[in-house]
Design a protein around this motif. Structure first.
Motif, PDB file in Angstrom:
ATOM      1  N   ASP A  72      58.526  16.848  60.085  1.00 37.59           N
ATOM      2  CA  ASP A  72      59.222  15.647  60.533  1.00 37.59           C
ATOM      3  C   ASP A  72      58.825  14.489  59.621  1.00 37.59           C
ATOM      4  O   ASP A  72      57.654  14.148  59.520  1.00 37.59           O
ATOM      5  CB  ASP A  72      58.827  15.354  61.983  1.00 37.59           C
ATOM      6  CG  ASP A  72      59.594  14.191  62.577  1.00 37.59           C
ATOM      7  OD1 ASP A  72      60.358  13.512  61.856  1.00 37.59           O
ATOM      8  OD2 ASP A  72      59.415  13.956  63.789  1.00 37.59           O
ATOM      9  N   THR A  73      59.811  13.883  58.955  1.00 35.51           N
ATOM     10  CA  THR A  73      59.526  12.756  58.055  1.00 35.51           C
ATOM     11  C   THR A  73      59.730  11.409  58.741  1.00 35.51           C
ATOM     12  O   THR A  73      59.465  10.379  58.144  1.00 35.51           O
ATOM     13  CB  THR A  73      60.427  12.812  56.806  1.00 35.51           C
ATOM     14  OG1 THR A  73      61.779  12.618  57.218  1.00 35.51           O
ATOM     15  CG2 THR A  73      60.268  14.111  56.048  1.00 35.51           C
ATOM     16  N   TYR A  76      66.280  11.276  60.393  1.00 29.22           N
ATOM     17  CA  TYR A  76      67.191  12.345  60.006  1.00 29.22           C
ATOM     18  C   TYR A  76      67.479  12.284  58.508  1.00 29.22           C
ATOM     19  O   TYR A  76      67.449  13.303  57.820  1.00 29.22           O
ATOM     20  CB  TYR A  76      68.512  12.243  60.799  1.00 29.22           C
ATOM     21  CG  TYR A  76      69.557  13.205  60.308  1.00 29.22           C
ATOM     22  CD1 TYR A  76      69.509  14.536  60.683  1.00 29.22           C
ATOM     23  CD2 TYR A  76      70.562  12.799  59.441  1.00 29.22           C
ATOM     24  CE1 TYR A  76      70.452  15.443  60.216  1.00 29.22           C
ATOM     25  CE2 TYR A  76      71.510  13.685  58.972  1.00 29.22           C
ATOM     26  CZ  TYR A  76      71.445  15.007  59.360  1.00 29.22           C
ATOM     27  OH  TYR A  76      72.373  15.905  58.883  1.00 29.22           O
ATOM     28  N   ASP A  79      64.494  13.490  56.541  1.00 27.31           N
ATOM     29  CA  ASP A  79      64.346  14.940  56.792  1.00 27.31           C
ATOM     30  C   ASP A  79      65.335  15.717  55.931  1.00 27.31           C
ATOM     31  O   ASP A  79      64.981  16.696  55.267  1.00 27.31           O
ATOM     32  CB  ASP A  79      64.623  15.279  58.263  1.00 27.31           C
ATOM     33  CG  ASP A  79      63.482  14.955  59.204  1.00 27.31           C
ATOM     34  OD1 ASP A  79      62.382  14.590  58.742  1.00 27.31           O
ATOM     35  OD2 ASP A  79      63.702  15.070  60.431  1.00 27.31           O
ATOM     36  N   LEU A 131      65.314  20.087  63.691  1.00 26.32           N
ATOM     37  CA  LEU A 131      65.465  18.825  62.964  1.00 26.32           C
ATOM     38  C   LEU A 131      66.510  17.942  63.657  1.00 26.32           C
ATOM     39  O   LEU A 131      66.293  16.745  63.858  1.00 26.32           O
ATOM     40  CB  LEU A 131      65.873  19.132  61.526  1.00 26.32           C
ATOM     41  CG  LEU A 131      66.045  17.982  60.536  1.00 26.32           C
ATOM     42  CD1 LEU A 131      65.780  18.484  59.124  1.00 26.32           C
ATOM     43  CD2 LEU A 131      67.411  17.371  60.608  1.00 26.32           C
TER      44      LEU A 131
END
Length: 190
Positions: A72-73, A76, A79, A131
């Motif tokens: 998880d960055t 969205y 990611d 995601l």
């Protein structure tokens, strides 16, 4: 020659599998051929994998899980940039030929096809659904997003270029896919 163990032996075995797959297709990936190419023994292979299908599956899955980020960055957009950049690096790097060979061979090898679809693509589907769920929870993905389409949308363009058109896979393409196609597709509607 010194005996290899652990990661060093594992890397030699996986390299042998990929070389054999690229050169001879899945039929060339036998336990005997892998053992010879990796300079190890068949019993060493059989202690780790019950058969060649398991060895092929494990090797292909290891490529995907290593090359494609799934952390998880925080958004969205970032990611998807990470995921598509992972695919782009894989598709333009030294293993691109192996991937093309594996896909071409899978059309004639039901065992390899099943391994690729269930393990590699199945893993990616699960990761992409997670995601998108994270994005829904954060609010940057609309709750009614069609997950089955959204999870494949950007990746399918890269696969198409790798396998069909041969058009370049660049970072500009990745950014354009994310910013002009994916983010607008999943964003909550006003």
């Amino acid at each position: 020659m010194a005996r290899r163990h652990g990661e060093q032996l594992d890397a030699a075995i996986r390299s042998a599998v990929l070389d054999l797959l690229a050169e001879h297709g899945p039929g060339g990936v036998t336990m005997e051929a892998v053992a010879a190419a990796a300079q190890t023994s068949k019993p060493v292979l059989y202690r780790r994998w019950p058969d060649r299908a398991a060895l092929l599956r494990d090797t292909l899955l290891q490529i995907a899980t290593t090359a494609i980020p799934h952390q998880d960055t925080g958004s969205y957009r970032t990611d998807m940039l990470a995921v598509l950049r992972g695919w782009a690096a894989l598709f333009t790097g030294p293993q691109a030929a192996v991937l093309r060979a594996a896909i071409a061979a899978a059309a004639h090898d039901p065992e390899l096809s099943a391994a690729f679809q269930q393990d590699v693509i199945g893993w990616r589907k699960e990761e992409m659904a997670a995601l998108l769920a994270r994005g829904i929870d954060r609010g940057d993905v609309r709750p009614d997003v069609p997950v089955e389409i959204a999870r494949e949308l950007g990746q399918s363009v890269l696969w198409h270029r790798l396998l069909i058109t041969g058009d370049p896979i660049t970072d500009d393409l990745v950014v354009q896919l994310v910013d002009d196609v994916l983010v607008p597709f999943v964003s909550p509607r006003e």
